[in-house]
Design an enzyme around this catalytic site. Structure first.
Site, PDB file in Angstrom:
ATOM      1  N   ASN A 112       0.804  -1.232   0.000  1.00  0.00           N
ATOM      2  CA  ASN A 112       0.000   0.000   0.000  1.00  0.00           C
ATOM      3  C   ASN A 112       0.835   1.280   0.000  1.00  0.00           C
ATOM      4  O   ASN A 112       0.365   2.352   0.364  1.00  0.00           O
ATOM      5  CB  ASN A 112      -1.058  -0.039   1.099  1.00  0.00           C
ATOM      6  N   HIS A 115       3.386   4.887   4.381  1.00  0.00           N
ATOM      7  CA  HIS A 115       2.999   4.915   5.795  1.00  0.00           C
ATOM      8  C   HIS A 115       2.827   6.362   6.223  1.00  0.00           C
ATOM      9  O   HIS A 115       3.605   7.233   5.827  1.00  0.00           O
ATOM     10  CB  HIS A 115       4.083   4.271   6.673  1.00  0.00           C
ATOM     11  N   GLU A 126       7.517   7.896  16.195  1.00  0.00           N
ATOM     12  CA  GLU A 126       8.085   7.373  14.948  1.00  0.00           C
ATOM     13  C   GLU A 126       9.211   8.268  14.420  1.00  0.00           C
ATOM     14  O   GLU A 126      10.208   7.763  13.883  1.00  0.00           O
ATOM     15  CB  GLU A 126       6.964   7.237  13.910  1.00  0.00           C
TER      16      GLU A 126
END
Ligand code: DAT
Ligand code: MG
Length: 149
Positions: A112, A115, A126
């Site tokens: 996909n 992110h 993150e």
């Protein structure tokens, strides 16, 4: 200003779509504040995807994200987390709206393309993983006043 962590995943890198992905976020008005090309190792993948450990797709997810270099980017702006996720589209590309990155360019949930952090708190967590020891630059664009009220 709110920040989000974006990853151009290995499939987008392999398919030559890195700047298509980054360009859509940049054109949305988000300000690029950090950029790295890196190879994710298993430890980094497991740290990033810790919330998914134990799920049936976890091993495949780690294999995928470690399979080629990726680009990590920090984008900032008003509501950056939500704006980026909206531009990315739903997790499953066949459920993602046309006009989104995943809805226009993807088909499979495990391929996909991109992110994006799911909350400002996760964004900071993150960014610490992907930009430890690397600069995130605090700057102002001359065009900011035409993007941010
Ligand atoms: P997102 O990337 O939209 O934040 P997520 O955090 O729920 O989605 O999951 C992280 C990644 O894991 C997702 O991009 C693709 C993969 N994934 C999630 N759910 C999955 C499932 N049911 N089957 C296979 N892969 C899945
Ligand atoms: Mg997620």
């Amino acid at each position: 200003m709110e920040r989000t962590l974006i990853l151009v995943k290995p499939d987008a890198m392999q398919r030559g779509l890195a700047f298509e992905v980054l360009g859509r976020l940049e054109r949305r008005g988000l300000r690029l504040a950090g950029l790295r090309l890196l190879q994710v190792d298993e430890a980094m993948a497991k740290r990033h995807y810790a919330e998914h450990e134990g799920k049936p797709f976890f091993a495949g997810l780690v294999d995928y994200i470690t399979s080629a270099p990726i680009i990590a980017a920090v984008f900032e702006g008003t509501g950056a987390v939500e704006a980026a996720r909206q531009t990315m589209g739903a997790t499953k590309p066949t459920a993602a709206a046309p006009g989104t990155i995943r809805g226009d360019l993807g088909l499979e949930i495990g391929r996909n393309l991109v992110h994006g952090s799911d909350s400002p708190q996760n964004a900071e967590r993150e960014i610490a993983i992907f930009f430890e020891g690397h600069p995130v630059i605090d700057w102002r664009r001359d065009t900011d006043r035409w993007v941010f009220e």
